[in-house]
Design a protein around this motif. Structure first.
Motif, PDB file in Angstrom:
ATOM      1  N   ILE A   1       9.730   5.099  -3.851  1.00  0.00           N
ATOM      2  CA  ILE A   1       8.665   4.841  -4.870  1.00  0.00           C
ATOM      3  C   ILE A   1       8.964   4.354  -6.441  1.00  0.00           C
ATOM      4  O   ILE A   1       9.612   4.933  -6.923  1.00  0.00           O
TER       5      ILE A   1
ATOM      6  N   TYR B   1       8.249   2.404  -9.239  1.00  0.00           N
ATOM      7  CA  TYR B   1       6.639   3.308 -10.691  1.00  0.00           C
ATOM      8  C   TYR B   1       7.484   3.256 -12.175  1.00  0.00           C
ATOM      9  O   TYR B   1       7.062   3.587 -13.407  1.00  0.00           O
TER      10      TYR B   1
ATOM     11  N   GLY C   1      12.264   4.813 -12.766  1.00  0.00           N
ATOM     12  CA  GLY C   1      13.256   5.413 -11.857  1.00  0.00           C
ATOM     13  C   GLY C   1      14.721   4.961 -11.222  1.00  0.00           C
ATOM     14  O   GLY C   1      15.025   3.388 -12.127  1.00  0.00           O
TER      15      GLY C   1
ATOM     16  N   THR D   1      16.158   2.846  -9.676  1.00  0.00           N
ATOM     17  CA  THR D   1      15.857   2.787  -7.752  1.00  0.00           C
ATOM     18  C   THR D   1      17.453   1.998  -7.324  1.00  0.00           C
ATOM     19  O   THR D   1      17.319   1.841  -6.104  1.00  0.00           O
TER      20      THR D   1
ATOM     21  N   LEU E   1      10.982   9.980  -4.932  1.00  0.00           N
ATOM     22  CA  LEU E   1      10.830   9.825  -5.766  1.00  0.00           C
ATOM     23  C   LEU E   1      12.065   9.852  -7.319  1.00  0.00           C
ATOM     24  O   LEU E   1      12.528  10.648  -6.942  1.00  0.00           O
TER      25      LEU E   1
ATOM     26  N   GLY F   1      13.801   9.107 -10.924  1.00  0.00           N
ATOM     27  CA  GLY F   1      13.193   9.410 -12.169  1.00  0.00           C
ATOM     28  C   GLY F   1      14.390   9.044 -13.405  1.00  0.00           C
ATOM     29  O   GLY F   1      15.359   9.607 -13.213  1.00  0.00           O
TER      30      GLY F   1
ATOM     31  N   LEU G   1       2.649   7.293 -13.119  1.00  0.00           N
ATOM     32  CA  LEU G   1       1.981   7.121 -11.603  1.00  0.00           C
ATOM     33  C   LEU G   1       0.966   7.258 -11.777  1.00  0.00           C
ATOM     34  O   LEU G   1       0.186   6.734 -10.721  1.00  0.00           O
TER      35      LEU G   1
ATOM     36  N   ILE H   1       0.610  10.237  -3.523  1.00  0.00           N
ATOM     37  CA  ILE H   1       2.039  10.859  -2.572  1.00  0.00           C
ATOM     38  C   ILE H   1       1.464  11.844  -2.087  1.00  0.00           C
ATOM     39  O   ILE H   1       1.817  12.232  -1.237  1.00  0.00           O
TER      40      ILE H   1
ATOM     41  N   LEU I   1       9.308  14.529   1.299  1.00  0.00           N
ATOM     42  CA  LEU I   1       9.501  13.590  -0.205  1.00  0.00           C
ATOM     43  C   LEU I   1      10.882  14.493  -0.570  1.00  0.00           C
ATOM     44  O   LEU I   1      10.816  15.559  -1.014  1.00  0.00           O
TER      45      LEU I   1
ATOM     46  N   GLY J   1      12.472  14.342  -4.849  1.00  0.00           N
ATOM     47  CA  GLY J   1      12.582  13.476  -5.767  1.00  0.00           C
ATOM     48  C   GLY J   1      13.684  14.150  -6.725  1.00  0.00           C
ATOM     49  O   GLY J   1      14.210  14.892  -6.231  1.00  0.00           O
TER      50      GLY J   1
ATOM     51  N   GLY K   1      11.983  13.105 -11.468  1.00  0.00           N
ATOM     52  CA  GLY K   1      11.346  13.037  -9.887  1.00  0.00           C
ATOM     53  C   GLY K   1      11.715  14.576  -9.611  1.00  0.00           C
ATOM     54  O   GLY K   1       9.986  14.532  -8.732  1.00  0.00           O
TER      55      GLY K   1
END
Length: 203
Positions: A5, A7, A10, A12, A43, A45, A56, A65, A75, A77, A81
């Protein structure tokens, strides 16, 4: 397809790199349709709880979500997250979280010899088994955090000792959280991501 995800809060790039190393088909996206169609969601973070929740909300992803989880999409986190999975965060100000796992995100207590943030490798101790805990007993993973998820023991799968017994892995139903960074934790971390992807395939 696994959706990481997007946003703007993160770690990522490293998560996507780890998934690519495992040969997993994954995409970074904040697109609501892609999130709802995903086999599994991650997710990540890095940053502060209030800012992350605000982002978010701004992107309209909170309800998306929640809808994905309600339809059974797994999911995971990671770090912040995982903290966002709780009902409330107390970082800087009281903030409403995603609410998937009952509990509060609090500051790690100060203790001589245990600086905050908790940074570095810590050994894991399994409290209860889950699809992600196989083979983790006494393995070490990499942490970077100043806050912890204060949740019931019913939801704590794995802990790590620091100034306290830190919840390192938590879960409720198909929602999982890891406080450490699996994407920075070598083969052990890659193994956790692989087990999550396998779980997504099974569900």
């Amino acid at each position: 397809m696994i959706i990481v995800i997007d946003y703007a809060a993160g770690n990522t790039a490293n998560v996507l790199r780890a998934l690519a190393k495992l040969g997993v088909e994954a995409d970074l996206s904040g697109d609501k349709e892609k999130i709802l169609a995903a086999d599994g969601l991650i997710l990540p973070g890095v940053g502060a709880y209030p800012a992350a929740m605000a982002e978010l909300e701004k992107r309209g992803l909170v309800n998306t979500i929640k809808s994905a989880v309600a339809q059974g999409t797994p999911l995971l986190g990671i770090c912040l997250g995982m903290q966002l999975l709780t009902e409330t965060g107390l970082e800087h100000e009281e903030t409403v979280g995603l609410g998937f796992i009952p509990g509060v995100c609090r500051t790690i207590p100060m203790k001589a010899g245990y600086p905050v943030p908790h940074i570095g490798w810590s050994e894991l101790k399994i409290k209860q088994e889950s699809p992600l805990t196989v083979g983790l007993e006494n393995q070490s993973v990499y942490f970077v955090h100043s806050y912890f998820t204060d949740v019931s023991a019913d939801y704590i799968d794995v802990t790590a000792n620091y100034s306290m017994e830190v919840p390192a892995m938590i879960h409720k139903d198909r929602v999982y959280g890891v406080q450490f960074h699996p994407e920075k934790s070598g083969k052990v971390g890659l193994g956790i991501l692989q087990k999550f992807v396998a779980f997504c395939g099974e569900t």
